[in-house]
Design an enzyme around this catalytic site. Structure first.
Site, mmCIF file in Angstrom:
data_model
loop_
_atom_site.group_PDB
_atom_site.id
_atom_site.type_symbol
_atom_site.label_atom_id
_atom_site.label_comp_id
_atom_site.label_asym_id
_atom_site.label_seq_id
_atom_site.Cartn_x
_atom_site.Cartn_y
_atom_site.Cartn_z
ATOM 1 N N HIS A 477 -4.284 5.233 5.366
ATOM 2 C CA HIS A 477 -3.473 6.292 5.981
ATOM 3 C C HIS A 477 -4.313 7.098 6.975
ATOM 4 C CE1 HIS A 477 0.099 5.734 3.589
ATOM 5 N NE2 HIS A 477 -0.496 6.010 2.449
ATOM 6 N N HIS A 480 -4.842 5.218 10.140
ATOM 7 C CA HIS A 480 -3.579 5.221 10.890
ATOM 8 C C HIS A 480 -3.434 6.539 11.649
ATOM 9 C CE1 HIS A 480 1.000 4.050 10.658
ATOM 10 N NE2 HIS A 480 0.522 4.030 11.875
ATOM 11 N N TYR A 615 7.788 1.873 -0.882
ATOM 12 C CA TYR A 615 6.536 1.273 -1.332
ATOM 13 C C TYR A 615 6.677 -0.247 -1.445
ATOM 14 C CZ TYR A 615 4.049 5.612 -2.367
ATOM 15 O OH TYR A 615 3.388 6.814 -2.250
#
Length: 681
Positions: A477, A480, A615
């Site tokens: 994350h 990103h 998810y």
């Protein structure tokens, strides 16, 4: 390569006080209100220059400070600062709701949208920005009469207050259970040594188990006494009891809000802006997966029951009760890994001292994405964080060795402390964007917030393999966030569809199961040697052991979420849904224990309402990308850079499905995902 220069942008400054948080909050809201007033006055003459550019510019420039002021509640050691941060977030949310219902502002925005929607002159990202802002106002109910809009505003403000209170309750949670050492038999001494000793009123010495990850998980995994595991599990599930009522209330308010806005249910409202689009598509996806997983889950359950029976018999305990309880799962899964796959979790952890593992982990990211992480040490004038334990890095892109490109800053806050967020997460602090008026690049900042054990005098912090996986996931994350290179902050990094946001992190988890990467990541804290080949092979073979049971557990969460939010009125028997659905879907028994675990299910109040399916949804894409581009050679730099530039760098500036097609050269499919789980497609 020349030595790296000083970053072109200073890091964020972490010197706020409760008073300055309050002052900045008022200042930012006043600035936003003033701009809204100006935009509202331009409804007849609104253009990109007069409306959209100032709107985007303020959004860009305020985003970082708003995030920062709200972030303190999760990490500050100062309760007054945490409380001020909570209050700040409440005020920002309240103003956001108020601003989003201004019909006069919407008229100006909508005029520009209508004037430009067929324009061939606008760049694609600006056109998308205008479309998204216009849609945002439409979804706030501005087509409805004033009385309805006022009710919408009231409901949104109530939901915002509930979400902040839910999060605050979890963050401030300090509950614990006292166990005797005998009750904790089986839990490794290394773990027990970090438990505080407490003398009870009758003079007995007991050990204090909190519900933080480093305490609760080892007890559920290793405590041989089933009553201990049952007590620990029930206590953890029933912590923060006031939160269960908050969720019940929120579900009803969400249903009421959806009805007011003209949707059949809250899920329909939410999914309109997601990749999945409709509740029917999500429910079909989950139902299909459940059908495919259950036969394998039944086989796994049978083996686990046999293991439990053999374990009880070996310890001279009754074996008549063949039920397999929810508090049995971590224990017998761990035992199966040890006995059948020779995976000794604590032994493997000796090869992952935290500091070394993180360094090696960063090297992998550096290789496949052509990056360089430079730690900013405390003696450096750039060093500035919210707590003395926090590590800070400047990150560079090395595509041009002679002219490295600064990417942004990342922080690692890795150890538990009082009042700190209790799980593992990435928090985007300040988004990247291009200044609307000067064209200058503004660089992002992001933080990993985890709860790993600290170094001891005689031993460094050792990461269990699942913690290595967690770190890889959260760092995914963070990367990103850093690598997004968009014009507008609202599309930066992880600002993608909520059912796509987990994909980059899930993709990177695969690297923690590859033979060569496990070899390079590991280094025994005493001998310096990497994981032995036999341990690596055992670990890799264990990857999907009880994988169907794990994914059925995830399905329980996803189906629970969808059941809550497809209700028309929100009047759901939430206790039964939580407990009974688990028995039906996850295949484990509740015994005589009914819990309110949804009260600590932070996702339901933290942006994942009608979104937990994401998810599993995004795992399909993660598997497809890894199998197609990296499985043969995980450190394939060509594939890494292509993935970096076609997925990560674009953030939310394009449709995610278009990016996937661009990367894969075809539509994505679920073949790799099913293969990974051992299910034929």
């Amino acid at each position: 390569m020349t030595s790296l220069p000083t970053p072109p942008q200073a890091p964020m400054v972490w010197n706020h006080t409760p008073d300055s948080i309050k002052s900045y909050t008022e200042q930012l809201i006043n600035e936003a209100r003033a701009l809204d007033d100006k935009i509202a006055s331009l409804s007849e003459t609104a253009t990109i220059e007069s409306v959209i550019k100032p709107y985007a510019d303020l959004e860009n420039k305020q985003a970082g400070l708003i995030n920062q002021l709200s972030f303190y509640q999760h990490v500050s050691a100062d309760k007054e600062l945490r409380d001020a941060s909570n209050e700040s977030e409440e005020k920002f949310n309240a103003y956001s709701i108020e601003a989003g219902l201004r019909e006069d502002v919407f008229k100006s925005i909508h005029k520009v949208y209508v004037d430009t929607k067929d324009s061939q002159d606008l760049d694609a990202e600006t056109k998308r920005f205008i479309q998204k802002v216009n849609k945002q106002y439409e979804r706030n109910g501005l087509a409805f009469p004033l009385e309805t809009r006022e009710k919408i505003k009231e409901l949104k403000q109530q939901l915002s207050t509930l979400a902040i209170k839910f999060s605050k309750n979890l963050g401030e949670e300090t509950e614990f259970i006292l166990f005797t050492k005998e009750q904790l038999k089986g839990v490794p001494e290394d773990i027990l040594s970090q438990f505080e000793e407490v003398k009870t009123d009758d003079g007995e010495i007991k050990l204090k188990m909190t519900f933080k990850y480093p305490d609760i998980f080892p007890v559920l995994k290793f405590a041989s006494n089933p009553d201990t595991r049952k007590i620990a599990f029930s206590g953890d599930q029933n912590k923060v009891p006031e939160n269960s009522e908050i969720l019940v209330k929120a579900v009803k308010l969400r249903a009421e809000l959806a009805q007011l806005l003209g949707y059949n249910n809250f899920s329909e409202y939410i999914l309109e802006e997601r990749m999945a689009k409709t509740p029917e598509i999500v429910n079909n996806f989950l139902a299909d997966l459940r059908v495919k997983l259950k036969p394998l889950g039944d086989k796994e359950l049978f083996k686990l029951k046999e293991l439990k029976k053999a374990d009880l018999k070996a310890r001279g305990l009754p074996t008549e009760n063949t039920d397999y309880y929810v508090w049995d799962q971590r224990y017998y899964h761990t035992k199966m890994l040890e006995t059948e796959y020779k995976v000794d979790e604590m032994k493997i952890a000796e090869y992952f001292p935290m500091s070394n593992t993180i360094s090696k982990m960063l090297e992998i990211y550096e290789t496949i994405f052509n990056l360089k992480f430079v730690e900013i040490i405390k003696e450096d004038k750039l060093y500035n964080t919210w707590h003395e334990e926090v590590k800070q890095f400047a990150v560079w892109k090395l595509d041009n060795q002679e002219d490295p490109e600064f990417v942004g800053y990342i922080y690692f806050d890795l150890h538990p402390r009082k009042g700190k967020y209790g799980h593992a997460a990435n928090f985007g602090l300040s988004p990247g964007y291009t200044d609307i008026f000067t064209g200058a690049r503004v660089y992002p900042s992001t933080s990993l917030v985890c709860n790993f054990t600290r170094d001891k005098k005689d031993k460094p912090s050792l990461l269990k393999h699942d913690e290595v996986v967690t770190f890889f996931h959260e760092l995914g994350h963070g990367i990103h966030d850093l690598l997004g290179k968009t014009k507008y902050s609202r599309f930066s990094g992880t600002s993608v569809s909520w059912d796509f946001v987990e994909m980059p992190s899930q993709f990177l988890e695969y690297f923690t199961w590859c033979e060569d990467q496990l070899k390079s990541l590991s280094q025994h804290y005493q001998t310096g040697k990497p994981l032995p080949d036999e341990l690596i092979q055992s670990l890799i073979k264990s990857k999907n052991v009880n994988g169907a049971m794990f994914n059925l557990r995830q399905l329980h969460f996803g189906l629970f979420d969808m059941s809550l939010h497809t209700s028309k009125d929100g009047n759901v028997d939430i206790d039964s849904l939580w407990n009974d659905l688990r028995e039906k879907v996850a295949l484990v028994k509740n015994g005589d224990v009914k819990t309110k675990g949804y009260g600590s299910f932070g996702h339901m109040m933290g942006g994942y309402a009608s979104g937990y399916y994401g998810y599993m949804w995004s795992q399909v894409f993660a598997a497809d990308i890894f199998y197609s581009k990296f499985k043969g050679n995980p450190l394939n730099v060509k594939s890494g850079l292509e993935y970096r530039d076609k997925i990560l760098s674009r953030g939310g500036s394009r449709e995610e499905m278009d990016n996937l097609r661009d990367l894969l050269g075809r539509d994505p499919n679920s073949d790799a995902f099913l293969t990974e789980l051992g299910i034929s497609s």
